[in-house]
Design a protein around this motif. Sequence first.
Motif, PDB file in Angstrom:
ATOM      1  N   VAL A   9      28.873  51.170 129.126  1.00  0.00           N
ATOM      2  CA  VAL A   9      28.294  51.034 130.458  1.00  0.00           C
ATOM      3  C   VAL A   9      27.807  52.403 130.923  1.00  0.00           C
ATOM      4  CG1 VAL A   9      28.792  50.466 132.870  1.00  0.00           C
ATOM      5  CG2 VAL A   9      29.731  49.058 131.035  1.00  0.00           C
ATOM      6  N   PRO A  90      30.622  52.720 137.143  1.00  0.00           N
ATOM      7  CA  PRO A  90      29.318  52.241 136.650  1.00  0.00           C
ATOM      8  C   PRO A  90      28.181  52.596 137.604  1.00  0.00           C
ATOM      9  CG  PRO A  90      30.975  50.580 136.259  1.00  0.00           C
ATOM     10  CD  PRO A  90      31.652  51.666 137.048  1.00  0.00           C
ATOM     11  N   TRP A  93      26.791  49.997 139.950  1.00  0.00           N
ATOM     12  CA  TRP A  93      27.660  49.729 141.092  1.00  0.00           C
ATOM     13  C   TRP A  93      27.536  50.835 142.143  1.00  0.00           C
ATOM     14  CZ3 TRP A  93      31.397  50.983 144.468  1.00  0.00           C
ATOM     15  CH2 TRP A  93      32.080  49.931 145.124  1.00  0.00           C
ATOM     16  N   ARG A 322      17.952  45.782 134.431  1.00  0.00           N
ATOM     17  CA  ARG A 322      19.300  46.313 134.222  1.00  0.00           C
ATOM     18  C   ARG A 322      20.344  45.245 134.487  1.00  0.00           C
ATOM     19  NH1 ARG A 322      19.269  51.165 138.269  1.00  0.00           N
ATOM     20  NH2 ARG A 322      21.486  51.292 137.662  1.00  0.00           N
ATOM     21  N   ARG A 323      20.124  44.447 135.510  1.00  0.00           N
ATOM     22  CA  ARG A 323      21.071  43.383 135.824  1.00  0.00           C
ATOM     23  C   ARG A 323      20.979  42.231 134.821  1.00  0.00           C
ATOM     24  NH1 ARG A 323      20.933  41.379 141.781  1.00  0.00           N
ATOM     25  NH2 ARG A 323      23.044  40.742 141.218  1.00  0.00           N
ATOM     26  N   GLY A 326      22.348  43.887 131.313  1.00  0.00           N
ATOM     27  CA  GLY A 326      23.556  44.696 131.438  1.00  0.00           C
ATOM     28  C   GLY A 326      23.184  46.171 131.446  1.00  0.00           C
ATOM     29  N   ASP A 327      23.698  46.912 132.407  1.00  0.00           N
ATOM     30  CA  ASP A 327      23.322  48.324 132.571  1.00  0.00           C
ATOM     31  C   ASP A 327      24.122  49.175 131.589  1.00  0.00           C
ATOM     32  OD1 ASP A 327      21.634  50.134 133.846  1.00  0.00           O
ATOM     33  OD2 ASP A 327      23.205  50.788 135.219  1.00  0.00           O
ATOM     34  N   CYS A 328      23.748  49.046 130.321  1.00  0.00           N
ATOM     35  CA  CYS A 328      24.491  49.668 129.216  1.00  0.00           C
ATOM     36  C   CYS A 328      23.545  50.439 128.314  1.00  0.00           C
ATOM     37  CB  CYS A 328      25.205  48.600 128.389  1.00  0.00           C
ATOM     38  SG  CYS A 328      26.352  47.558 129.323  1.00  0.00           S
TER      39      CYS A 328
END
Length: 390
Positions: A9, A90, A93, A322-323, A326-328
């Motif tokens: 993440v 993260p 967040w 990103r959502r 996944g913001d990875c």
Amino acid sequence: MPDTPAAPVILGNEPGSFPRSVLAERHPAIIQQVRDAFPYGPAQHRALDALLKNCTEGTVQPLPTDAPDRAQWAGWGTDEYAGQSWYDIPWLWSESYFYRQLLGAVGYFGPGAWQGIDPFRPFKRAELDAPETDEELAALDALEDKSPAERGQALLHGSLWGNRADLGFRLSAAGAESASQAPVPALVADDSDRLWSLLSGTLCLVADNAGRELIPDLLLIAHLLDRGRIERAVLHIKSHPYYVSDATTTDVVDAVHRLTRAPGAAATYGRRLWSAMADGRLTVRAHAFSCAPLPYAEMPADLRAEFAAATLTIVKGDLNYRRLVGDCLWAPTTPFADVTAHFPGPVAALRTLKSDVITGLDADTEAALIAAEEQRWRTGGTRALIQVRP
């Protein structure tokens, strides 16, 4: 995503990284811009000062006990991240929570005279009323001589590039062919043929930014409805101001008014949109999860059911990408279909690259991008993609 290897993440604590620059430099600048945009009183100025100090030097704090969404944010992560540095959690967040705290600082959630006043509205209006917008809308007139397929492709690229929509309107098939012959094409992944093949029935379009980026989205919807490529559209926007320029219902209304007041073809598009909203072929949806600091893999059941019922969902912009995936820090060649397997229906991403996340590239494209620009291609907004998972 059980068959997809885990990826780290993205956090904001790596020195010299793009996420750290956003937290340490962009957010303080946004606080100053908001402060200068309105004649706020002493209470707002004190709250903005406190937020500036907290988000750069302090730790995450829960919302006030009387905040209407305190319980919601507790479920979204404040219980987990309270007391930690903004940089060590993260990035998705911490970015999202910054904007929630900014709204609280200026009194958006009230009660009081500033309740419901969008702190970003002056910036959105200035962009919508800029001369560049007139030029982009005037370019619509030239599209009237094109075939419906050419017009649709130009409007798709206008939506893709957002406030570089003038480029999209000029992008003919010949232009796309020329770009594909460049050492590193601007469009690093292009599933547009697959996207067109999936269009029918109900289209959900998850919008990104307001102003000159929302107008091309609306133009594309108007074209698809007018040509019978879809029966109805649902435009998903933010439930309250978010990330400076993200679109709200007010911004949709402003954009439609902007079109109807324009000369030429733009006004025709505006009237089509107005009519479509009046008869229900175009509806606007503002689900609370639109402003959640979470990936779409964690969407609630009612929103999942809405997307599952759509023939296709188009997810616009960098934040929504990103959502979605996944913001990875995925390996760039990680298949797009794998990281979107959680999504409840066919999904397409239209995105200009403005952050580190990327999936779905072929190995040759990744190597060429790295050779040409090292890592700047990920965040500079000069590359874009159209990716589809049927």
